[in-house]
Design a protein around this motif. Structure first.
Motif, PDB file in Angstrom:
ATOM      1  N   LEU A 179       1.070  -1.401   0.312  1.00 23.08           N
ATOM      2  CA  LEU A 179      -0.099   0.164   0.220  1.00 23.08           C
ATOM      3  C   LEU A 179       1.125   1.479   0.227  1.00 23.08           C
ATOM      4  CD1 LEU A 179      -2.435  -0.906   3.051  1.00 23.08           C
ATOM      5  CD2 LEU A 179      -2.672  -0.283  -0.013  1.00 23.08           C
ATOM      6  N   CYS A 180       0.319   1.631  -1.286  1.00 25.60           N
ATOM      7  CA  CYS A 180       0.762   3.635  -1.053  1.00 25.60           C
ATOM      8  C   CYS A 180      -0.230   4.352   0.487  1.00 25.60           C
ATOM      9  CB  CYS A 180       0.647   4.155  -2.615  1.00 25.60           C
ATOM     10  SG  CYS A 180       1.192   6.239  -1.819  1.00 25.60           S
ATOM     11  N   THR A 181       0.551   5.448   0.489  1.00 27.23           N
ATOM     12  CA  THR A 181       0.024   5.915   1.847  1.00 27.23           C
ATOM     13  C   THR A 181      -1.041   7.009   1.702  1.00 27.23           C
ATOM     14  OG1 THR A 181       1.307   7.720   1.446  1.00 27.23           O
ATOM     15  CG2 THR A 181       1.613   6.661   3.656  1.00 27.23           C
ATOM     16  N   CYS A 182      -1.184   6.547   0.568  1.00 26.10           N
ATOM     17  CA  CYS A 182      -2.753   6.938  -0.102  1.00 26.10           C
ATOM     18  C   CYS A 182      -3.698   6.108   0.343  1.00 26.10           C
ATOM     19  CB  CYS A 182      -2.969   7.725  -1.385  1.00 26.10           C
ATOM     20  SG  CYS A 182      -2.300   5.769  -2.220  1.00 26.10           S
ATOM     21  N   GLY A 183      -3.719   4.911   0.732  1.00 22.76           N
ATOM     22  CA  GLY A 183      -4.704   3.436   0.857  1.00 22.76           C
ATOM     23  C   GLY A 183      -4.455   2.489   0.159  1.00 22.76           C
ATOM     24  N   SER A 238      -2.344   0.289  -8.447  1.00 23.47           N
ATOM     25  CA  SER A 238      -3.176   1.357  -8.324  1.00 23.47           C
ATOM     26  C   SER A 238      -2.953   2.245  -8.565  1.00 23.47           C
ATOM     27  CB  SER A 238      -4.188   0.644  -8.041  1.00 23.47           C
ATOM     28  OG  SER A 238      -4.011  -0.650  -7.810  1.00 23.47           O
ATOM     29  N   CYS A 239      -2.462   3.100  -7.532  1.00 27.13           N
ATOM     30  CA  CYS A 239      -2.051   4.367  -6.941  1.00 27.13           C
ATOM     31  C   CYS A 239      -1.577   5.595  -8.776  1.00 27.13           C
ATOM     32  CB  CYS A 239      -0.675   4.981  -6.255  1.00 27.13           C
ATOM     33  SG  CYS A 239      -0.694   6.997  -6.459  1.00 27.13           S
ATOM     34  N   ASP A 240      -2.916   6.575  -8.342  1.00 29.38           N
ATOM     35  CA  ASP A 240      -2.504   7.252  -9.561  1.00 29.38           C
ATOM     36  C   ASP A 240      -0.894   8.300  -9.810  1.00 29.38           C
ATOM     37  OD1 ASP A 240      -5.352   6.696 -10.410  1.00 29.38           O
ATOM     38  OD2 ASP A 240      -5.653   8.810  -9.915  1.00 29.38           O
ATOM     39  N   PHE A 241      -0.708   8.081  -8.630  1.00 33.00           N
ATOM     40  CA  PHE A 241       0.542   9.158  -8.990  1.00 33.00           C
ATOM     41  C   PHE A 241       1.780   8.589  -9.065  1.00 33.00           C
ATOM     42  CE2 PHE A 241       4.447  10.077  -6.512  1.00 33.00           C
ATOM     43  CZ  PHE A 241       4.707  11.590  -6.790  1.00 33.00           C
ATOM     44  N   TRP A 242       2.234   7.429  -8.080  1.00 31.61           N
ATOM     45  CA  TRP A 242       2.780   6.216  -8.766  1.00 31.61           C
ATOM     46  C   TRP A 242       2.793   5.958  -9.814  1.00 31.61           C
ATOM     47  CZ3 TRP A 242       7.703   6.781  -6.915  1.00 31.61           C
ATOM     48  CH2 TRP A 242       7.670   7.054  -5.577  1.00 31.61           C
ATOM     49  N   ASN A 243       1.751   5.721 -10.839  1.00 30.54           N
ATOM     50  CA  ASN A 243       1.563   5.077 -12.057  1.00 30.54           C
ATOM     51  C   ASN A 243       1.736   6.326 -12.876  1.00 30.54           C
ATOM     52  OD1 ASN A 243      -0.068   2.626 -13.563  1.00 30.54           O
ATOM     53  ND2 ASN A 243      -0.910   2.787 -11.085  1.00 30.54           N
ATOM     54  N   GLU A 292      -2.771  14.153   2.102  1.00 31.23           N
ATOM     55  CA  GLU A 292      -2.794  13.534   1.860  1.00 31.23           C
ATOM     56  C   GLU A 292      -1.539  12.996   1.160  1.00 31.23           C
ATOM     57  OE1 GLU A 292      -5.940  10.070  -0.776  1.00 31.23           O
ATOM     58  OE2 GLU A 292      -4.477  11.579  -1.639  1.00 31.23           O
ATOM     59  N   SER A 293      -0.835  12.151   1.214  1.00 30.00           N
ATOM     60  CA  SER A 293       0.049  11.613   0.680  1.00 30.00           C
ATOM     61  C   SER A 293       0.353  10.777  -0.420  1.00 30.00           C
ATOM     62  CB  SER A 293       1.904  12.245   1.741  1.00 30.00           C
ATOM     63  OG  SER A 293       1.556  10.531   2.686  1.00 30.00           O
ATOM     64  N   HIS A 294       1.506  10.443  -0.917  1.00 33.27           N
ATOM     65  CA  HIS A 294       2.676   8.777  -1.545  1.00 33.27           C
ATOM     66  C   HIS A 294       3.681   8.609  -0.818  1.00 33.27           C
ATOM     67  CE1 HIS A 294      -1.582   9.874  -3.802  1.00 33.27           C
ATOM     68  NE2 HIS A 294      -1.053  10.600  -4.195  1.00 33.27           N
ATOM     69  N   MET A 295       3.404   8.302   0.067  1.00 32.49           N
ATOM     70  CA  MET A 295       4.781   8.158   0.879  1.00 32.49           C
ATOM     71  C   MET A 295       5.118   6.183   0.456  1.00 32.49           C
ATOM     72  SD  MET A 295       5.283   9.353   4.390  1.00 32.49           S
ATOM     73  CE  MET A 295       7.089   8.823   4.832  1.00 32.49           C
TER      74      MET A 295
HETATM   75 ZN   LIG Z   1      -1.179   6.698  -3.386  1.00 29.07          ZN
END
Ligand SMILES: [Zn+2]
Length: 323
Positions: A60-64, A69-74, A270-273
């Motif tokens: 999981l990314c911190t965005c949940g 599936s995380c938009d940021f990391w995509n 919200e973050s993407h750690m």
């Molecule tokens: Zn994320």
């Protein structure tokens, strides 16, 4: 290597990586979250872990959302590598074991000692890292990436990406606090498909690792002129003043402290750690307080063992007397 100058709002900005060096359970996630709240900063988490934890295990990314599936990391992976198949995560994991284990310290710090074969592997890692970090700068629209990887050998190699200024923050915490924390059983929330816990360690193991990790982190001062030592206790007791001082050290002034509510409450966005202490999944308002439960709860024999195994470095870092 691609052009590493970046345009933000029409201005050419210097790109900076703030690398947090030190040991586990030492407050690096708190420091990373605090720095990452500032305008122009992005807290990426422990980027050394994305190849196995992210690409391979889809934690999981911190965005949940799961990493893939995380938009940021995509967006980052698309920008850096043209998609998930554009980079070989297993190759990166294999290279990390060859290029920057602690035994390679001489080769990492003195490039003239490297063989051609080893240098080719270094170049390969740096090429992939450069693409990754540049994509993070771009997608997060930031000029400062906070990387809480903590592994000093990784940080030394990171200084060798051209045209990025690396700021090394050597963070440490009293060895007894670390040893006490490493004996506690804590669940890993990023492993979403089964119940899993952080590894626990014996007192002797924790004390040895604390010494080695801190000595190793101190060596970063020879790889970058931008090195600063910081104690977790100072950060937790005076968070606002400390972040202000760090912003000055990083050259990002005036500091953006708008996320503080008073001196020790913060509002987390919200973050993407990726990777770090489970506290990174907690959003909204958060009270910062010094975690020194060990002073009362740690058995005396464990406290004494940890202290006597680590006292030379405790003294060097300004921790006075038996706790
Ligand atoms: Zn994320």
């Amino acid at each position: 290597m691609c052009d590493t100058e970046m345009e933000l709002s029409g201005e050419t900005m210097t790109k900076k990586i703030v690398f947090i060096a030190g040991h586990m359970r030492g407050g690096s996630t708190l420091l990373s979250m605090l720095l990452g709240q500032q305008k122009g900063f992005f807290a990426a988490g422990e980027l050394n872990r994305i190849w196995d934890g992210g690409f391979t295990n889809n934690e999981l990314c911190t965005c949940g959302k799961p990493f893939k599936s995380c938009d940021f990391w995509n967006a980052v992976v698309e920008n850096a590598f043209g998609g998930w198949d554009g980079v070989d995560a297993q190759e990166m994991q294999d290279l990390s074991k060859i290029v920057y284990p602690a035994t390679k310290f001489p080769l990492l710090t003195v490039p003239s000692l490297r063989s051609t074969e080893y240098q080719e592997k270094v170049n390969r890692i740096l090429d992939i890292w450069e693409k990754l970090y540049l994509a993070i700068f771009k997608i997060s629209n930031s000029t400062v990436i906070v990387d809480s990887t903590k592994v000093s050998m990784y940080g030394i190699l990171l200084t060798q990406i051209p045209n990025i200024d690396l700021y090394a923050l050597h963070l440490n915490r009293h060895s007894c606090g670390v040893a006490y924390s490493k004996r506690k059983k804590r669940e890993l929330p990023e492993v979403h498909w089964r119940e899993e816990y952080m590894t626990t360690h014996s007192i002797v193991h924790s004390a040895y690792k604390w010494m080695m990790r801190n000595l190793s982190a101190s060596s970063l001062k020879f790889s970058t002129p931008r090195y600063l030592h910081l104690r977790y206790e100072t950060l937790a007791q005076r968070p606002k003043a400390t972040i202000s001082q760090l912003a000055e050290f990083i050259g990002e002034t005036p500091p953006d402290l708008s996320f503080f509510n008073g001196n020790d409450k913060i509002v987390i966005k919200e973050s993407h750690m990726f990777g770090g202490n489970p506290m990174r999944f907690q959003y909204h308002e958060k009270q910062i307080r010094l975690d020194d439960e060990w002073r009362i709860a740690m058995p005396l024999h464990q406290k004494a063992s940890t202290f006597f195994l680590t006292w030379p470095l405790l003294l060097a870092y300004g921790y006075r007397g038996f706790p």
